[in-house]
Design a protein around this motif. Structure first.
Motif, PDB file in Angstrom:
ATOM      1  N   VAL A 126      -2.020 -20.970  20.431  1.00 28.62           N
ATOM      2  CA  VAL A 126      -2.409 -21.278  18.980  1.00 28.62           C
ATOM      3  C   VAL A 126      -1.481 -22.685  19.157  1.00 28.62           C
ATOM      4  CG1 VAL A 126      -3.885 -22.158  17.505  1.00 28.62           C
ATOM      5  CG2 VAL A 126      -4.446 -21.001  19.560  1.00 28.62           C
ATOM      6  N   VAL A 127      -1.482 -24.168  17.899  1.00 27.96           N
ATOM      7  CA  VAL A 127      -0.294 -24.505  17.108  1.00 27.96           C
ATOM      8  C   VAL A 127      -1.208 -25.927  16.633  1.00 27.96           C
ATOM      9  CG1 VAL A 127       0.200 -26.234  18.394  1.00 27.96           C
ATOM     10  CG2 VAL A 127       1.417 -24.972  17.057  1.00 27.96           C
ATOM     11  N   LYS A 130      -0.802 -27.428  10.951  1.00 23.61           N
ATOM     12  CA  LYS A 130      -0.086 -26.863   9.133  1.00 23.61           C
ATOM     13  C   LYS A 130       1.324 -26.495  10.229  1.00 23.61           C
ATOM     14  CE  LYS A 130      -2.659 -25.763   6.178  1.00 23.61           C
ATOM     15  NZ  LYS A 130      -3.759 -24.561   6.392  1.00 23.61           N
ATOM     16  N   ASP A 131       0.911 -26.095  11.051  1.00 25.62           N
ATOM     17  CA  ASP A 131       2.661 -25.254  12.232  1.00 25.62           C
ATOM     18  C   ASP A 131       3.388 -26.734  12.195  1.00 25.62           C
ATOM     19  OD1 ASP A 131       1.291 -22.944  12.109  1.00 25.62           O
ATOM     20  OD2 ASP A 131       0.115 -24.060  13.729  1.00 25.62           O
ATOM     21  N   THR A 152       0.671 -19.191  17.051  1.00 30.93           N
ATOM     22  CA  THR A 152       1.002 -18.741  16.178  1.00 30.93           C
ATOM     23  C   THR A 152       0.399 -17.492  17.633  1.00 30.93           C
ATOM     24  OG1 THR A 152      -0.464 -19.147  14.591  1.00 30.93           O
ATOM     25  CG2 THR A 152      -1.178 -17.239  15.257  1.00 30.93           C
ATOM     26  N   ILE A 158      -8.122 -15.943  17.694  1.00 33.39           N
ATOM     27  CA  ILE A 158      -9.397 -15.517  17.113  1.00 33.39           C
ATOM     28  C   ILE A 158      -9.435 -16.529  18.565  1.00 33.39           C
ATOM     29  CG2 ILE A 158     -11.424 -15.237  16.045  1.00 33.39           C
ATOM     30  CD1 ILE A 158      -8.838 -13.921  14.828  1.00 33.39           C
ATOM     31  N   ILE A 178      -9.901 -20.529   9.956  1.00 31.36           N
ATOM     32  CA  ILE A 178      -9.090 -21.602  11.548  1.00 31.36           C
ATOM     33  C   ILE A 178     -10.184 -22.492  11.295  1.00 31.36           C
ATOM     34  CG2 ILE A 178      -7.863 -20.019  12.106  1.00 31.36           C
ATOM     35  CD1 ILE A 178     -10.339 -18.881  14.011  1.00 31.36           C
ATOM     36  N   CYS A 180     -10.210 -23.813  14.850  1.00 28.32           N
ATOM     37  CA  CYS A 180     -10.118 -24.366  16.319  1.00 28.32           C
ATOM     38  C   CYS A 180     -10.475 -22.961  16.695  1.00 28.32           C
ATOM     39  CB  CYS A 180      -9.967 -25.835  16.497  1.00 28.32           C
ATOM     40  SG  CYS A 180     -10.136 -26.034  17.958  1.00 28.32           S
ATOM     41  N   PRO A 182     -10.544 -21.136  20.527  1.00 22.10           N
ATOM     42  CA  PRO A 182     -10.404 -21.847  22.032  1.00 22.10           C
ATOM     43  C   PRO A 182     -11.543 -20.534  22.881  1.00 22.10           C
ATOM     44  CG  PRO A 182      -8.867 -19.521  21.861  1.00 22.10           C
ATOM     45  CD  PRO A 182      -9.284 -20.610  20.481  1.00 22.10           C
TER      46      PRO A 182
END
Ligand code: ADP
Length: 217
Positions: A126-127, A130-131, A152, A158, A178, A180, A182
Motif C-alpha cells: 500500500v502506498v 505521506k509515502d 508499506t 491491514i 490509516i 484506507c 484493501p
C-alpha cells in the motif's frame, strides 16, 4: 445507494405515521389516528417510540413535528450491521514496477489518497500520500523509482474481508491510524503462502459517504 441502508426496521405503521407527520405537521395524535382509522390508544406505543428515538417531537397543545434527526442508536445499529461488501468501492491497483511519478499522477487522476500495489495479481503493498511526500522531498528521480521501493509491504498490510462490518472497518482505521484499506479475498495458491486478491477498497471518505446515505435515507 449503499445496500442495507434500509435494514434498520421501523414497523410499516411507524413509517406511515412519519409520512403523515411530514406532510401535515403540526398534527395531533387524534388527527394521526383519524388518518389511519385507529384509536388514539392503539397509536400510543408507536408515537412514544417515535418521540423517544427523536424522530418526532411532541409539542404540548400543538402536535407532532418531524425533526429530521437520525436516532443515535439507529446509527450505531447501522454501523454494526452493514457489511464491508456493501460499502466497498472499486480499488485502484498498480503493479510494483510502476514509477513513483506515474503513481502520483494516478492518485491525482483518480482523486484518491492511497494506492494498492499488486505482484502477480496478489496484494503486495500500500502506498499513501505521506509515502509519496517523504520520497518527493529527497532528490530521487521519481520517474525511475519503482513504487514497490516506497510502499508499506505485506505482511504489514491491514486488510478487510467482505463479511466484516463497517464497525470493524472504523476500529481498524482508528487503531492503526490509516485512511484506507484493501478489501481482499484469501486465495489458496497451494504453496503454503497466504495470498490475497484485491476486490475493493474502504476509505474514510467511503465510510463518511455511507453514514451520509443512512442519514439521508
Ligand atoms: P496519509 O499518507 O494520507 O497520512 P495514511 O495515514 O493512510 O495516509 O498512511 C500512513 C502510513 O500508513 C503510510 O506509510 C502508509 O503506507 C501506511 N498505510 C496506509 N494504509 C495502510 C494499510 N491498509 N495497511 C498498512 N499500512 C498502511
Amino acid at each position: 445507494m449503499v445496500k442495507g441502508v434500509m435494514s434498520i426496521k421501523l414497523s410499516d405503521r411507524q413509517h406511515e405515521i412519519i409520512e403523515i407527520v411530514k406532510k401535515e405537521q403540526p398534527i395531533t395524535s387524534e388527527q394521526i389516528a383519524d388518518r389511519l382509522n385507529l384509536t388514539r390508544a392503539a397509536l400510543r406505543s408507536d408515537l412514544s417510540i417515535l418521540t423517544m428515538t427523536g424522530i418526532l417531537e411532541a409539542r404540548p397543545k400543538v402536535g407532532y413535528f418531524h425533526t429530521g434527526r437520525v436516532p443515535f442508536n439507529m446509527l450505531v445499529q447501522y454501523v454494526d450491521n452493514i457489511k464491508v461488501k456493501d460499502i466497498k468501492t472499486r480499488p485502484m491497483v498498480v503493479d510494483g514496477d510502476t514509477s513513483v511519478y506515474d503513481s502520483i499522477v494516478t492518485i491525482f487522476i483518480e482523486d484518491i489518497g492511497t494506492l494498492f500495489i499488486q505482484s502477480e495479481g496478489y496484494l503486495a503493498g500500500v502506498v499513501s500520500r505521506k509515502d509519496f511526500v517523504k520520497h518527493a522531498i529527497g532528490t530521487n528521480d521519481l520517474t525511475r523509482l519503482p513504487v514497490n521501493m516506497i510502499m508499506t509491504r505485506m505482511p504489514n498490510i491491514i486488510m478487510l474481508e467482505d463479511d466484516e462490518t463497517m464497525a470493524d472497518a472504523i476500529m481498524k482505521m482508528v487503531e492503526h491510524e490509516i485512511d484506507c484499506m484493501p478489501v481482499v479475498e484469501k486465495c489458496n495458491t497451494g504453496d503454503g503462502k497466504e495470498r490475497y486478491k484485491i476486490t475493493g477498497r474502504v476509505s474514510k471518505t467511503g465510510i463518511i459517504r455511507a453514514i451520509y446515505e443512512m442519514i439521508k435515507a
